[in-house]
Design a protein around this motif. Structure first.
Motif, PDB file in Angstrom:
ATOM      1  N   ILE A  93       0.801  -1.225   0.000  1.00  0.00           N
ATOM      2  CA  ILE A  93       0.000   0.000   0.000  1.00  0.00           C
ATOM      3  C   ILE A  93       0.834   1.276   0.000  1.00  0.00           C
ATOM      4  O   ILE A  93       0.448   2.284  -0.590  1.00  0.00           O
ATOM      5  N   ALA A 128       2.089   1.901  -3.646  1.00  0.00           N
ATOM      6  CA  ALA A 128       1.077   1.632  -4.667  1.00  0.00           C
ATOM      7  C   ALA A 128       0.358   2.911  -5.084  1.00  0.00           C
ATOM      8  O   ALA A 128       0.243   3.857  -4.313  1.00  0.00           O
ATOM      9  N   ASP A 129      -0.140   2.911  -6.299  1.00  0.00           N
ATOM     10  CA  ASP A 129      -0.964   3.989  -6.844  1.00  0.00           C
ATOM     11  C   ASP A 129      -2.211   3.395  -7.478  1.00  0.00           C
ATOM     12  O   ASP A 129      -2.331   2.173  -7.638  1.00  0.00           O
ATOM     13  N   TRP A 176      -3.762   0.666  -5.099  1.00  0.00           N
ATOM     14  CA  TRP A 176      -3.840   1.387  -3.818  1.00  0.00           C
ATOM     15  C   TRP A 176      -5.271   1.390  -3.283  1.00  0.00           C
ATOM     16  O   TRP A 176      -5.502   1.162  -2.090  1.00  0.00           O
ATOM     17  N   ARG A 222      -6.448  -0.123   0.343  1.00  0.00           N
ATOM     18  CA  ARG A 222      -6.973   0.803   1.345  1.00  0.00           C
ATOM     19  C   ARG A 222      -8.378   0.404   1.779  1.00  0.00           C
ATOM     20  O   ARG A 222      -8.704   0.425   2.972  1.00  0.00           O
ATOM     21  N   ARG A 259      -5.349   9.915   0.974  1.00  0.00           N
ATOM     22  CA  ARG A 259      -4.341   8.996   1.506  1.00  0.00           C
ATOM     23  C   ARG A 259      -4.038   9.263   2.978  1.00  0.00           C
ATOM     24  O   ARG A 259      -3.019   8.809   3.496  1.00  0.00           O
TER      25      ARG A 259
END
Length: 505
Positions: A122, A125-126, A130, A134, A447
């Motif tokens: 995580i 990650a994008d 992600w 999440r 985020r």
């Protein structure tokens, strides 16, 4: 790699190693007309000489540069024409983390640098990867899970391990490295809550647990790579299997093998037991890619081990020179204990002054002092700074906690009351937080850190558990720590303290 390409690689590497110092000497005679008095920039080399001179205080130096600019945004010229932006401007931070979130992902350069260690976890990650992680992780941070975390994992680790270790230090009158002890405490905590695995790293004997030691070594080596000013050098070393890159490869292999062992044990356990930890959630989601699940394990260990322990280390050092703050925290601890509040979770939730004191410590020494993004497209920041596609831009919580216009002329003072106001007619404090773009210690926007509440609960419980029983003072009178940072803020050489029983004091 065949013999011919291997020989060519070695030739290129040693040619660069021999010619680079000569190139520096030559270009020193021809500084760029765009130089500044604080960070001269040279053709090809950029500001590498100033960067090297400040290598031992990189975070503080960048902070000084940022705070010396009217817009609180500083452009650093790295070698080969590469530029990196650093900002402590809250409007810029909101632009990066919220308003234009999708234009500022981690970026390919960030991910490729850390991929060996963090994989697609995580924190590396994008986009959709992600989002998936999440969403799945968020279920572990509801009120029920937080209450269970405080009243079982934290309290058990506190009473069965941390307190006995500190009592041992009282009995022996020996100095103890509190930074190491808190890291061990946090390591046990995150492994138990996230994976249902107990590494037993914090025992009275302070054992050398192989996984924890190897993890720390890998983290230090990957941090050196991440902070490298000439990235192609570490890339050549990695390709050829040389130096620290060779060491790193071995450490990462050990870490990943251990994480796989945890994962496989959990898989076999799920057939007979109903586990509620994070790893179980990922395995139940149908995720069958072993390497990906290992990435998840490693990322959460990284998040849970170093952040809270770093915050608490600096907190106890600041507290040691501010007896009035310690007295106020003790008053609150005793007040809560004598109230009709029942349960550890509700106790720590009501500790408003302690919450403020921890927030103030993290303002001065944020666990993660710098966080980096990369621009997908050309943009202009709210302060007027132009951002080119592909530019790395870092917001700087360490510098943001030192902006006089935000925190006042007394910004350098450790003053918890700047976070508090008296609740009218109630005779008690009310916490007044800052917006997350002015105080991005836990990031902000989409985020924002999922573990924020868990971190505060854990830290307040530790503070209450220690201060109720002990006084903690630096082993060396007048001790002034040397600030260092890999990914988190630490004290060089640790924080040696002496522990005394509070009743005797």
């Amino acid at each position: 790699m065949d013999l011919q390409s291997s020989a060519l690689g070695y030739f290129i590497f040693f040619s660069i190693s021999l010619l680079f110092p000569l190139l520096i000497l030559f270009l020193l005679k021809n500084p760029s007309h765009h130089s500044t008095a604080t960070a001269p920039a040279y053709p090809l080399l950029g500001s590498i000489l100033t960067i090297w001179r400040n290598k031992q205080r990189r975070v503080q130096w960048i902070s000084d540069m940022i705070l010396s600019t009217p817009t609180l945004t500083f452009t650093l010229h790295r070698p080969l024409g590469y530029r990196q932006l650093f900002t402590a401007n809250a409007a810029n931070v909101q632009h990066l983390l919220k308003n234009h979130f999708y234009n500022y992902p981690k970026g390919a350069a960030f991910r490729s640098t850390l991929r060996d260690f963090l994989g697609d976890g995580i924190f590396n990650a994008d986009a959709d990867n992600w989002k998936f992680q999440r969403q799945l992780s968020s279920h572990q941070f509801n009120t029920k899970s937080l209450r269970r975390f405080v009243e079982t994992v934290v309290d058990q680790e506190l009473s069965d391990r941390l307190v006995p270790v500190l009592r041992g230090a009282v009995s022996s009158a020996a100095a103890l490295d509190l930074q190491d002890v808190l890291q061990r405490f946090a390591f046990d905590n995150i492994c138990r809550i996230a994976f249902g695995y107990d590494p037993a790293y914090l025992l009275p004997s302070l054992p050398e647990v192989e996984f924890a030691v190897v993890f720390d070594s890998a983290l230090n080596l990957i941090s050196e790579r991440f902070n490298s000013n000439i990235p192609f050098l570490w890339k050549i070393n990695r390709a050829l299997g040389l130096g620290k890159e060779k060491q790193l490869r071995g450490k990462i292999d050990e870490v990943r093998e251990f994480a796989k062992k945890i994962m496989r044990e959990k898989e076999s356990e799920l057939s007979t037991l109903e586990s509620e930890d994070l790893l179980s959630s990922f395995l139940r989601s149908g995720q069958s890619d072993e390497e990906f699940v290992v990435d998840v394990v490693i990322c959460f260990i990284l998040a849970g081990r170093d952040t809270t322990s770093a915050a608490l280390t600096w907190f106890f050092w600041l507290l040691s020179s501010h007896p009035e703050v310690e007295a106020e925290i003790l008053r609150e601890i005793n007040q809560v204990k004598d109230s009709d509040i029942s349960g550890a979770y509700d106790e720590v939730k009501s500790m408003v002054y302690t919450h403020a004191a921890i927030s103030e410590a993290m303002r001065l020494y944020p666990p993660v002092p710098v966080s980096t993004k990369s621009a997908l497209n050309d943009d202009v920041l709210p302060d007027g700074t132009a951002v080119r596609k592909g530019t790395r831009i870092s917001y700087h919580p360490y510098a943001m906690g030192r902006v006089e216009e935000v925190w006042g002329a007394d910004w350098a003072e450790f003053r918890p009351r700047r976070w508090l106001e008296e609740a009218e007619g109630e005779g008690r404090w009310r916490f007044v937080g800052r917006d997350p773009y002015t105080y991005p210690v836990f990031q902000a926007g989409p985020r924002i850190c999922l573990g924020k509440d868990m971190a505060y609960l854990q830290m307040k419980r530790v503070v209450a558990g220690i201060l109720r029983r002990f006084t903690v003072v630096p082993a060396e009178e007048g001790f002034s720590p040397v600030y260092v940072s890999d990914f988190t803020s630490k004290m060089k050489g640790g924080f040696m303290v002496r522990v005394r029983d509070r009743v005797r004091s």
